[in-house]
Motif scaffolding. Structure first.
Motif, PDB file in Angstrom:
ATOM      1  N   ARG A   1       0.882  -1.178   0.000  1.00  0.00           N
ATOM      2  CA  ARG A   1       0.000   0.000   0.000  1.00  0.00           C
ATOM      3  C   ARG A   1       0.910   1.215   0.000  1.00  0.00           C
ATOM      4  N   VAL A   2       0.808   2.011  -1.028  1.00  0.00           N
ATOM      5  CA  VAL A   2       1.752   3.107  -1.180  1.00  0.00           C
ATOM      6  C   VAL A   2       1.013   4.412  -1.426  1.00  0.00           C
ATOM      7  N   GLY A   3       1.627   5.503  -0.985  1.00  0.00           N
ATOM      8  CA  GLY A   3       1.010   6.809  -1.109  1.00  0.00           C
ATOM      9  C   GLY A   3       0.941   7.335  -2.527  1.00  0.00           C
ATOM     10  N   ARG A   4       1.560   6.613  -3.461  1.00  0.00           N
ATOM     11  CA  ARG A   4       1.482   7.041  -4.866  1.00  0.00           C
ATOM     12  C   ARG A   4       0.290   6.407  -5.581  1.00  0.00           C
ATOM     13  N   LEU A   5      -0.510   5.660  -4.824  1.00  0.00           N
ATOM     14  CA  LEU A   5      -1.734   5.062  -5.343  1.00  0.00           C
ATOM     15  C   LEU A   5      -2.811   5.280  -4.289  1.00  0.00           C
ATOM     16  N   LEU A   6      -3.774   6.141  -4.593  1.00  0.00           N
ATOM     17  CA  LEU A   6      -4.774   6.555  -3.618  1.00  0.00           C
ATOM     18  C   LEU A   6      -6.174   6.290  -4.154  1.00  0.00           C
ATOM     19  N   LYS A   7      -7.113   6.093  -3.242  1.00  0.00           N
ATOM     20  CA  LYS A   7      -8.505   5.919  -3.634  1.00  0.00           C
ATOM     21  C   LYS A   7      -9.364   6.928  -2.899  1.00  0.00           C
ATOM     22  N   VAL A   8     -10.380   7.394  -3.585  1.00  0.00           N
ATOM     23  CA  VAL A   8     -11.297   8.380  -3.029  1.00  0.00           C
ATOM     24  C   VAL A   8     -12.712   7.833  -3.167  1.00  0.00           C
ATOM     25  N   LYS A   9     -13.384   7.664  -2.019  1.00  0.00           N
ATOM     26  CA  LYS A   9     -14.756   7.171  -1.999  1.00  0.00           C
ATOM     27  C   LYS A   9     -15.594   8.109  -1.145  1.00  0.00           C
ATOM     28  N   PRO A  10     -16.916   8.167  -1.395  1.00  0.00           N
ATOM     29  CA  PRO A  10     -17.737   9.168  -0.721  1.00  0.00           C
ATOM     30  C   PRO A  10     -18.120   8.839   0.708  1.00  0.00           C
ATOM     31  N   THR A  11     -17.965   7.611   1.154  1.00  0.00           N
ATOM     32  CA  THR A  11     -18.388   7.246   2.499  1.00  0.00           C
ATOM     33  C   THR A  11     -17.233   6.592   3.238  1.00  0.00           C
ATOM     34  N   MET A  12     -17.420   6.387   4.571  1.00  0.00           N
ATOM     35  CA  MET A  12     -16.418   5.686   5.357  1.00  0.00           C
ATOM     36  C   MET A  12     -16.177   4.320   4.734  1.00  0.00           C
TER      37      MET A  12
END
Length: 572
Positions: free
Chosen positions: A434-445
């Motif tokens: 898991r690296v900071g150069r690959l991120l995910k953004v989702k609308p809920t917890m």
């Protein structure tokens, strides 16, 4: 090597709390293993094959109980009583071997080779009478076993060794046994395992060729690579700022499907899930699309397989189905083409790990271009059936243009997808990290993937079903699961009935309406918040957890970790 010698090692490992102590114990064993090294590095975790080989032995607790009874002469009720008292069928086997009363006139000492190979061959028993043959094979081992040997034969057959050895311990033991044990040596072993997912190959290479040999190990079609994993970000603009290189980042739809790794070598095609399970036979429509659309003789491609409503899959207004609907296809063994028509799929490709050469060290921008070069998009044709094959929808976004990221995020959500993946265009591919150069953004917890460790039958109308499920997060240091709460809501009657059928096959002990379980089933769970709690082994408890579904694509050891729960708690 006599099996008794390995059993002595198991006992030493179980009695050692120190991770370093376990490492040094295994390093000594590996250094002296000779031609048995490959078997021993898998048996050290009670396994019979490398991580990517998910072949099931087909040995249930009930079959194992029959084998214990047949080998020892102990009554079923006596073995069950011991099993319930200890919570470990292996301990019950040890008791039966000592007290069962049946003596073997002619026996021979067990060897590591015999135990390993006999148990491994169980997976090949098929057809009429196969269950009886499996019972006979296990009983044959138990008949020649002393009590302590019987304990570990049964634990290995059931896949739960209970000595507290995780992948990190195996990795470090190899580095100590054959290299200098330094941080660089550990990194060399880690990298080799990431590209091979096979500690047998890694250990033998380290022994024969050292660090240089490990560095030469590479990805190969047909042998899955651990996937690169993402960390969570709170906003599209924040993710772009964190992942950017030269002022820009790659934003990409986050699809709610099955992570799929496609391997091509000439006419051969393999499909693997995130948990390294081969699902080629379950997705003939995807194989057809790969053969039509991949224009390289050798390739390893990474993507997301998404199910769509049949009437929309070939249109510009695709309607994605829920993950739980698509997951029906992962375990299907019959009528797979009919189910492919019912739940048609599209593979959205986003990375190229290899073609004519390995590309793990290439920047993402180059890997994406290579993916585009070797893939000719394929239109889905459910009636054939043939899946769709195309590049994931993406957009390059500048740090100083936050509105562009927000707009693309809303576009992804409006299309029925989960959110965005945001990637550093200069980043290399780092398997298993898991690296900071690959991120995910989702609308809920973000939901958690947790393992069912024990359960209680419900009351009232649902009294025949296991409706109260205790959930565990993974502790990689101890190779154990730490409970984080109890789940009792979110499932329909049909879902709960199916889940009960599955869990009852994993029961290791019963106490009234309470059961202990082998930790094999992973559930996706949502919740309101995380609280500190001395009641559970993790030190935390989920508030109002709710069942979302079974994660067929996630192995128990790939479930969310104690560290993940801690970080979510701190970030609330």
């Amino acid at each position: 090597m006599e099996y008794a010698a390995l059993v002595d090692v198991y006992d030493r490992l179980a009695a050692t709390d120190s991770t370093d102590g376990k490492r040094d114990c295994l390093a000594e064993v590996f250094a002296d293993a000779g031609p048995l090294l490959g078997r021993l590095v898998t048996l050290a975790r009670g396994r019979l094959s490398p991580a990517y080989d998910r072949t099931e032995l087909g040995v249930s607790s009930s079959l194992t109980l029959d084998a214990i009874r047949r080998a020892t002469g102990a009554t079923e009720s006596a073995v069950r009583d011991r099993w319930q008292a200890t919570g470990d069928l292996g301990d019950a086997a040890a008791w039966a071997a000592e007290h069962g009363g049946q003596q073997t006139l002619f026996s021979e000492p067990l060897t590591v080779e015999r135990v390993h190979d006999t148990l491994r061959d169980l997976a090949d028993f098929e057809g009429t009478g196969s269950q009886d043959r499996k019972v006979d094979a296990v009983a044959g081992l138990l008949a020649d076993a002393d009590p302590d040997e019987a304990r570990y034969v049964v634990r290995t057959a059931l896949g739960h060794l209970r000595v507290g050895v995780g992948e990190g311990t195996i990795r470090d033991a190899i580095a100590v046994a054959f290299l200098d044990g330094s941080a660089d040596a550990v990194d060399a072993v880690e990298r080799a395992y990431q590209v091979t997912t096979d500690f047998r190959v890694v250990a033998e290479t380290a022994r024969e060729a050292g660090v240089d040999g490990l560095a030469a190990l590479d990805v190969e079609p047909g042998r899955p690579v651990q996937v690169m994993l993402a960390e969570k970000s709170e906003s599209p603009a924040g993710a772009v700022a964190d992942a950017a290189a030269d002022g820009t980042a790659v934003c990409e739809y986050k699809y709610d499907g099955v992570r799929i790794q496609i391997h091509v070598d000439g006419d051969d095609v393999w499909l693997f899930t995130r948990r390294l399970e081969e699902v080629t036979d379950q997705f003939p429509d995807v194989v057809s699309a790969v053969r039509a659309g991949v224009e390289a003789d050798r390739a390893i491609l990474d993507g997301e397989l998404v199910g769509y409503a049949p009437g929309t899959v070939a249109t510009d207004a695709r309607d994605p189905v829920a993950f739980q609907t698509l997951s029906r296809r992962i375990k299907r063994e019959t009528d797979v083409e009919a189910l492919a028509r019912e739940i048609p799929a599209v593979v959205h490709l986003f990375d190229c790990l290899a073609t004519d050469e390995t590309r793990l060290e290439s920047p993402l921008s180059d890997r994406r271009q290579r993916c585009s070069d070797v893939v000719d998009p394929v239109t889905p044709a459910p009636d054939e059936p043939r899946a769709g094959l195309e590049l994931a929808r993406s957009r390059r976004v500048a740090v100083d243009d936050p509105d562009a990221a927000a707009s693309f995020y809303r576009e992804a959500l409006d299309a029925g997808h989960e959110g965005l993946m945001v990637k550093n265009p200069a980043a290399t591919y780092q398997p298993g990290r898991r690296v900071g150069r690959l991120l995910k953004v989702k609308p809920t917890m973000e939901p958690l993937d947790l393992v069912v460790t024990r359960a209680t039958y419900s009351e009232g109308r649902r009294s025949e079903w296991l409706g109260r499920l205790y959930l565990g997060c993974y502790d990689p240091d101890a190779d154990a699961f730490r409970e984080v709460g109890r789940l009792s809501t979110g499932y329909t009657d049909d879902e709960l009935a199916a889940l009960t059928d599955r869990l009852e096959d994993l029961v290791t002990a019963r106490d009234g309406r309470d059961v202990e379980l082998r930790p094999e089933v992973v559930l996706e769970v949502e919740y309101e918040e995380i609280q500190r709690s001395p009641e559970y082994g993790s030190g935390y408890a989920l508030r109002f957890p709710r069942f979302l579904g079974v994660r067929e694509d996630v192995a128990p050891t790939d479930a969310d970790s104690v560290g993940r729960v801690e970080s979510l708690y701190e970030g609330q």
